[in-house]
Design a protein around this motif. Structure first.
Motif, short mmCIF file in Angstrom:
data_model
loop_
_atom_site.label_atom_id
_atom_site.label_comp_id
_atom_site.label_asym_id
_atom_site.label_seq_id
_atom_site.Cartn_x
_atom_site.Cartn_y
_atom_site.Cartn_z
N LYS A 28 0.91 -1.28 -0.01
CA LYS A 28 -0.20 0.11 -0.10
C LYS A 28 0.83 1.28 0.07
O LYS A 28 0.72 2.16 -0.52
CB LYS A 28 -0.95 -0.01 1.29
CG LYS A 28 -2.19 -0.97 0.82
CD LYS A 28 -3.09 -0.99 1.87
CE LYS A 28 -4.23 -1.72 1.40
NZ LYS A 28 -5.58 -1.71 2.24
N VAL A 85 -10.84 -14.48 9.29
CA VAL A 85 -10.43 -13.49 8.27
C VAL A 85 -10.03 -14.20 6.90
O VAL A 85 -10.08 -15.54 7.10
CB VAL A 85 -9.19 -12.81 8.69
CG1 VAL A 85 -9.45 -11.68 9.60
CG2 VAL A 85 -8.17 -13.61 9.19
N ASP A 143 -7.26 -15.11 3.95
CA ASP A 143 -6.03 -15.31 3.98
C ASP A 143 -5.11 -14.10 4.05
O ASP A 143 -3.91 -13.91 4.73
CB ASP A 143 -5.50 -16.19 2.87
CG ASP A 143 -4.19 -17.06 2.96
OD1 ASP A 143 -3.69 -17.01 4.06
OD2 ASP A 143 -3.52 -16.59 2.00
N GLN A 182 -5.17 -11.53 5.55
CA GLN A 182 -4.82 -10.88 6.99
C GLN A 182 -4.12 -11.88 7.90
O GLN A 182 -3.74 -11.70 9.15
CB GLN A 182 -6.17 -10.68 7.46
CG GLN A 182 -7.03 -9.49 6.92
CD GLN A 182 -6.30 -8.22 7.01
OE1 GLN A 182 -5.41 -7.95 7.83
NE2 GLN A 182 -6.39 -7.47 5.89
N MET A 184 -8.54 -10.35 -5.18
CA MET A 184 -9.48 -9.39 -5.48
C MET A 184 -9.53 -8.31 -4.33
O MET A 184 -9.39 -8.59 -3.26
CB MET A 184 -10.75 -10.25 -5.35
CG MET A 184 -11.96 -9.33 -5.85
SD MET A 184 -13.51 -10.53 -6.05
CE MET A 184 -13.27 -11.23 -7.61
N1 AQP Z 1 -9.78 -11.36 -2.17
C1 AQP Z 1 -10.23 -11.81 -0.91
N2 AQP Z 1 -10.37 -13.13 -0.61
C2 AQP Z 1 -10.78 -13.50 0.46
N3 AQP Z 1 -10.79 -12.72 1.68
C3 AQP Z 1 -10.57 -11.52 1.38
N4 AQP Z 1 -10.70 -10.34 2.03
C4 AQP Z 1 -10.19 -9.27 1.57
N5 AQP Z 1 -10.08 -9.58 0.38
C5 AQP Z 1 -10.14 -11.08 0.04
C6 AQP Z 1 -11.08 -10.44 3.55
O1 AQP Z 1 -12.14 -9.44 3.77
C7 AQP Z 1 -12.10 -9.18 4.91
C8 AQP Z 1 -12.42 -7.42 5.13
O2 AQP Z 1 -11.13 -7.01 4.41
P1 AQP Z 1 -11.05 -5.34 5.02
O3 AQP Z 1 -11.93 -4.67 4.25
O4 AQP Z 1 -10.63 -5.26 6.08
O5 AQP Z 1 -9.39 -5.25 4.09
P2 AQP Z 1 -8.77 -6.06 2.97
O6 AQP Z 1 -8.21 -7.18 3.53
O7 AQP Z 1 -7.59 -5.05 2.62
O8 AQP Z 1 -9.61 -5.96 1.77
P3 AQP Z 1 -9.75 -5.40 0.33
O9 AQP Z 1 -10.83 -5.98 -0.28
O10 AQP Z 1 -8.35 -5.74 -0.41
O11 AQP Z 1 -9.57 -3.91 0.51
P4 AQP Z 1 -8.77 -2.67 0.36
O12 AQP Z 1 -8.57 -2.70 -1.21
O13 AQP Z 1 -9.25 -1.59 0.81
O14 AQP Z 1 -7.46 -2.92 0.93
C9 AQP Z 1 -10.82 -9.33 5.62
O15 AQP Z 1 -11.12 -10.58 6.65
C10 AQP Z 1 -10.09 -9.91 4.35
O16 AQP Z 1 -9.07 -10.90 4.93
#
Ligand code: AQP
Length: 332
Positions: free
Chosen positions: A113, A145, A147, A149, A195
């Motif tokens: 990021k 969560v 993966d 995370q 994604m």
């Molecule tokens: N592609 C993914 N596949 C499976 N799980 C996913 N999570 C995110 N993307 C995928 C899980 O969704 C939960 C919420 O995610 P978040 O909003 O806290 O942030 P993130 O992990 O950073 O998700 P994004 O969609 O990629 O958002 P941005 O682009 O804002 O960073 C979490 O449990 C995450 O693991």
């Protein structure tokens, strides 16, 4: 017997996609009856990068409404917004003081990021400490969560253990809970990339609130490989590529089909037909969520969120008090 506590959060940083649903929210729904669950819209995480204030306010409500639309019952699980309980930020600071800088600089999400930002806010670096605070504040045992995370959860455990060894047993060390299928849904346009809400490109993600005809089109255009049909044999001359595995994974995570059922349904199927089946499964799964969302977003959402934070506040206050006391910070 008291139920073990579960905590997880979702950032209001864009529109939720099927990765967020399959990786996290579907598990929230499954766990809510067996554990004491707290599900949180983590808005303090969202502001680690600039958010347009009016848009952020709307997205907080959108995510909360989607939690309910996906099947979380606010009478069973606690739904709340992170910034409405000040203990998150307070514990975040206390834990920042016990977290070595090197631990944070190693985080892959920070590296990814920060590479995209002209100016890197210190909040982006500290984000995983705030996430640790979110979880430890409620002494959660289990954190469902996706993966992506897993590394932050590992850090949460490291921070808890470091604090416990410095100041005496204070925090429950939480376990990560990944779903069996859908732990890492990949972009439809680029199956090598996760994604993501913040990714650009119209063919990348399926939003939970996407128009269903558009969602189907995105799947029909998804990247596959040069093979004609599904071949599960890992020893095949041209083993199936990441795009096809991703489509099969999406189908399996939505349908709950076993590996044998997947083989029976998809082995030898041409990619065009595979995409049609996946598109149907996704549309059929999103339809009831979208219908429920339209009811919930115009309902008493703020009341539900206020009741959630009121319900959980004593737990948060007690953890902050105990942490301060252990550290010797003034805590009369
Ligand atoms: N592609 C993914 N596949 C499976 N799980 C996913 N999570 C995110 N993307 C995928 C899980 O969704 C939960 C919420 O995610 P978040 O909003 O806290 O942030 P993130 O992990 O950073 O998700 P994004 O969609 O990629 O958002 P941005 O682009 O804002 O960073 C979490 O449990 C995450 O693991």
């Amino acid at each position: 017997m008291t139920k073990a506590r579960v905590f997880s959060g979702v950032q209001p940083t864009g529109h939720l996609h099927i990765g967020n649903y399959l990786g996290a929210i579907q598990n929230f729904v499954r766990l809510q009856h067996d554990y004491e669950c707290i599900f949180c819209v983590v808005d303090l995480h969202a502001v680690t990068v600039y958010q347009e204030p009016a848009e952020l306010r709307a997205k907080i409500r959108e995510i909360a409404a989607l939690f309910i639309a996906c099947g979380i019952d606010p009478k069973v699980a606690t739904l709340m917004v992170q910034s409405s309980v000040s203990g998150h930020a307070e514990l975040g600071w206390l834990l920042t003081c016990v977290t070595p800088l090197g631990w944070l600089e190693r985080m892959t999400q920070y590296k990814d990021k920060s590479a995209k930002q002209e100016t890197i806010g210190s909040g982006l670096l500290n984000y995983p400490v705030l996430m640790a605070a979110d979880i430890l504040l409620y002494q959660a045992k289990i954190v469902p969560v996706g993966d992506d995370q897993s590394q932050h959860l590992e850090l949460t455990r490291d921070i808890a253990q470091r604090f416990n060894s410095l100041y005496g047993d204070t925090f429950t060390v939480p376990a990560t809970k990944l779903p069996t299928h859908g732990a890492r849904v990949m972009g439809l346009d680029d199956p090598e990339k996760k994604m993501s809400k913040s990714a650009t490109g119209t063919g990348h993600a399926i939003g939970l609130l996407d128009d269903l005809a558009q969602a189907k089109k995105k799947i029909m255009r998804a990247t596959t490989d040069s093979n004609p049909a599904v071949d599960f044999d890992p020893g095949a001359k041209n083993p199936m590529g990441a795009g096809v595995r991703n489509l099969l994974g999406i189908y399996q995570a939505f349908s709950g089909a076993s590996n044998d059922e997947m083989q029976a349904q998809f082995a030898g199927l041409r990619y065009g037909d595979l995409k049609k089946k996946v598109a149907e499964m996704v549309a059929q799964s999103l339809e009831p969520i979208q219908a429920r969302y339209r009811e919930v977003i115009s309902g008493n959402l703020d009341e539900i969120l206020r009741a959630g934070s009121d319900r959980i506040l004593p737990v948060a206050n007690e953890t902050v008090r105990l942490t301060k006391e252990r550290m010797g910070v003034y805590a009369p």
